[in-house]
Motif scaffolding. Structure first.
Motif, mmCIF file in Angstrom:
data_model
loop_
_atom_site.group_PDB
_atom_site.id
_atom_site.type_symbol
_atom_site.label_atom_id
_atom_site.label_comp_id
_atom_site.label_asym_id
_atom_site.label_seq_id
_atom_site.Cartn_x
_atom_site.Cartn_y
_atom_site.Cartn_z
ATOM 1 N N LYS A 88 0.827 -1.210 0.000
ATOM 2 C CA LYS A 88 0.000 0.000 0.000
ATOM 3 C C LYS A 88 0.858 1.255 0.000
ATOM 4 C CE LYS A 88 -4.248 -1.756 1.982
ATOM 5 N NZ LYS A 88 -5.127 -1.803 3.154
ATOM 6 N N THR A 89 0.448 2.193 -0.846
ATOM 7 C CA THR A 89 1.078 3.519 -0.819
ATOM 8 C C THR A 89 -0.059 4.534 -0.678
ATOM 9 O OG1 THR A 89 1.005 3.623 -3.223
ATOM 10 C CG2 THR A 89 3.054 2.826 -2.244
ATOM 11 N N TYR A 90 0.292 5.730 -0.222
ATOM 12 C CA TYR A 90 -0.738 6.694 0.165
ATOM 13 C C TYR A 90 -0.569 7.943 -0.680
ATOM 14 C CZ TYR A 90 -0.891 3.103 3.567
ATOM 15 O OH TYR A 90 -0.974 1.855 4.119
ATOM 16 N N LEU A 91 -1.627 8.252 -1.389
ATOM 17 C CA LEU A 91 -1.575 9.293 -2.416
ATOM 18 C C LEU A 91 -2.335 10.552 -1.973
ATOM 19 C CD1 LEU A 91 -1.017 9.888 -5.560
ATOM 20 C CD2 LEU A 91 -3.373 9.116 -5.877
ATOM 21 N N SER A 92 -1.697 11.684 -2.258
ATOM 22 C CA SER A 92 -2.424 12.955 -2.106
ATOM 23 C C SER A 92 -2.103 13.816 -3.326
ATOM 24 C CB SER A 92 -2.026 13.663 -0.799
ATOM 25 O OG SER A 92 -0.620 13.755 -0.696
ATOM 26 N N CYS A 93 -3.116 14.517 -3.850
ATOM 27 C CA CYS A 93 -2.937 15.275 -5.094
ATOM 28 C C CYS A 93 -3.208 16.759 -4.808
ATOM 29 C CB CYS A 93 -3.915 14.800 -6.164
ATOM 30 S SG CYS A 93 -3.926 13.014 -6.358
ATOM 31 N N TYR A 94 -2.432 17.579 -5.491
ATOM 32 C CA TYR A 94 -2.516 19.028 -5.268
ATOM 33 C C TYR A 94 -2.478 19.724 -6.623
ATOM 34 C CZ TYR A 94 -0.594 17.115 -0.927
ATOM 35 O OH TYR A 94 -0.367 16.334 0.174
ATOM 36 N N LEU A 115 -1.870 18.996 -12.053
ATOM 37 C CA LEU A 115 -1.839 18.344 -10.727
ATOM 38 C C LEU A 115 -0.434 17.860 -10.399
ATOM 39 C CD1 LEU A 115 -5.118 16.213 -10.798
ATOM 40 C CD2 LEU A 115 -4.585 18.017 -9.137
ATOM 41 N N ILE A 116 -0.123 17.851 -9.153
ATOM 42 C CA ILE A 116 1.121 17.230 -8.677
ATOM 43 C C ILE A 116 0.705 16.228 -7.594
ATOM 44 C CG2 ILE A 116 1.602 19.072 -6.963
ATOM 45 C CD1 ILE A 116 4.609 18.603 -7.655
ATOM 46 N N LEU A 123 7.215 12.306 -5.796
ATOM 47 C CA LEU A 123 6.414 13.379 -6.385
ATOM 48 C C LEU A 123 6.254 13.049 -7.857
ATOM 49 C CD1 LEU A 123 7.608 16.888 -5.118
ATOM 50 C CD2 LEU A 123 5.368 15.839 -4.826
ATOM 51 N N ALA A 124 5.043 13.206 -8.365
ATOM 52 C CA ALA A 124 4.804 12.871 -9.773
ATOM 53 C C ALA A 124 3.893 13.919 -10.391
ATOM 54 C CB ALA A 124 4.165 11.493 -9.854
ATOM 55 N N THR A 125 4.146 14.167 -11.662
ATOM 56 C CA THR A 125 3.237 15.054 -12.403
ATOM 57 C C THR A 125 3.261 14.667 -13.876
ATOM 58 O OG1 THR A 125 2.644 17.364 -12.839
ATOM 59 C CG2 THR A 125 4.991 16.853 -12.831
ATOM 60 N N ALA A 126 2.119 14.826 -14.517
ATOM 61 C CA ALA A 126 2.046 14.484 -15.946
ATOM 62 C C ALA A 126 2.524 15.676 -16.763
ATOM 63 C CB ALA A 126 0.605 14.093 -16.299
#
Lengths: 234, 162
Positions: free
Chosen positions: A148-154, A167-168, A209-212
């Motif tokens: 499990k990993t825990y995602l939050s988007c901003y 979004l990031i 950290l990820a972003t498209a």
């Protein structure tokens, strides 16, 4: 005195198996011929054969136990159950490609952290300071290879017609769940299918950290980590 | 036929219990393998092979080859060979198994040297040599036992009169 022939004949004629014994041998011979030989008759051959069989059984059982124990140890070894960290990036892309249903994220970052902790996030994780001023968008729990990993988007941008590309995403997991996860606080960058990623570790928590979007879109959010390097370069 | 096999085994082993075991094992082996014991010759061959196997395993008896020692032409065995004095069982005990075997096959079973040679897969000269040697040994042992017995009698008389 008789001649030698008579003497020898007399001598050997006097030798004979007793009638009972002879009858027993003949009976066993008949049984052997019929394939119904009693066990006693095969005692000489059967005893070592059965011992050999018993030893073979014991040895094969011991070998099976050893193999089983080896497999159990291997299975219990954290190394064997860890997921390659390289699978995180493709999984993030796949996750967002599947149009997932995300939970609405509270704007209060402390509440957002509480939500993630309540869903199992590592107790000592924190939301990076660079993300604190951003508007929260959504949060979720993402399965990466069974971990499990825990995602939050901003929202990176505050423009009114912003889309998904603005979004990031912050993905938090336990470093011990992954093989080859970054071992330091220095972000490791990666690009994949138009996405940009940066991963680092703090204690047993691994952050991504990820972003498209192109990698430079991540840079402002990694300034805390990359500033010393830039200073050193000067 | 079983008794014949036993007597042949006695000739080889010179030991009643061993001979009984040998004859029994040979009989059972043949019964298991062929369902019956066809003939005396087959039984004798089985007994002989089994005995040789046992000897090889125990390494207690060696069948020494007489091929080198055998003279080119041996006289045939006399039809009426004179008997030997003394206890034949004790005298036979000093012979080698193959020497006793030859005496048994020739004098008890009535086989000629040629027949024995075929049965035991040995040259005829070897068979003749073994028979001659066995007879010579028997006579020598009988003479020695007789002389010893005579000496013992004189000793007893001497002790008795003194």
């Amino acid at each position: 005195m008789s001649n030698l022939r008579d003497q020898i004949r007399e001598h050997y004629d006097a030798k004979a198996i007793s009638a009972e014994k002879a009858e027993a041998i003949l009976a066993r011979g008949r049984a052997a011929a019929a394939g119904e030989e009693p066990l006693e008759a095969e005692k000489v051959a059967a005893f070592p054969a059965s011992r050999a069989r018993a030893w073979r059984r014991i040895l094969s059982l011991a070998a099976a136990l050893l193999v089983f124990a080896g497999l159990a140890v291997w299975w219990k070894t954290p190394e064997s159950s860890r997921v390659p960290f390289a699978t995180v990036a493709p999984r993030v892309i796949e996750f967002f490609g599947s149009r997932p249903e995300l939970a609405h994220a509270p704007q209060d970052k402390a509440a957002l952290r509480e939500w993630l902790l309540a869903h199992g996030a590592p107790a000592d994780f924190h939301i990076p300071a660079s993300l604190m001023p951003l508007e929260s968008f959504a949060c979720s729990v993402v399965d990466v290879g069974g971990r499990k990993t825990y995602l939050s988007c901003y929202w990176r941008e505050k423009t009114p017609d912003r889309g998904d590309h603005e979004l990031i995403h912050l993905l938090v997991g336990r470093r011990s769940d992954f093989k080859d996860a970054p071992s330091s606080a220095q972000p490791q960058r990666r690009e994949l299918d138009g996405w940009s990623f940066a991963s680092w570790s703090e204690g047993d928590v691994v952050y991504t950290l990820a972003t498209a979007a192109p990698p430079e879109k991540l840079t402002p959010f990694l300034a805390w980590a990359e500033a010393p390097r830039m200073l050193a370069a000067r | 036929m079983l008794q014949a096999g036993y007597r042949y085994a006695i000739a080889l082993t010179h030991h009643p219990e061993d001979a009984e075991d040998l004859a029994q094992e040979a009989w059972l082996n043949l019964s298991r393998r062929y369902g019956c014991v066809e003939s005396r010759a087959v039984l004798f061959t089985a007994v002989r092979n089994l005995f040789i196997d046992q000897c090889r395993r125990r390494k207690v008896v060696q069948f020494e080859s007489l091929d080198q020692e055998a003279p080119p032409e041996l006289p045939s065995i006399a039809a009426e060979e004179p008997g030997v004095k003394g206890d034949l069982d004790r005298l036979l005990a000093i012979l080698r198994p193959n020497e006793r075997e030859m005496l048994f096959l020739h004098y008890h079973q009535g086989h000629t040297a040629e027949e024995i040679a075929r049965m035991t897969n040995q040259p005829r000269g070897t068979v003749l040599s073994l028979i001659h040697r066995a007879i010579a040994k028997l006579r020598e042992a009988a003479a020695s036992a007789s002389a010893s017995s005579g000496r013992n009698q004189w000793m007893i008389l001497f002790v008795f009169f003194t």
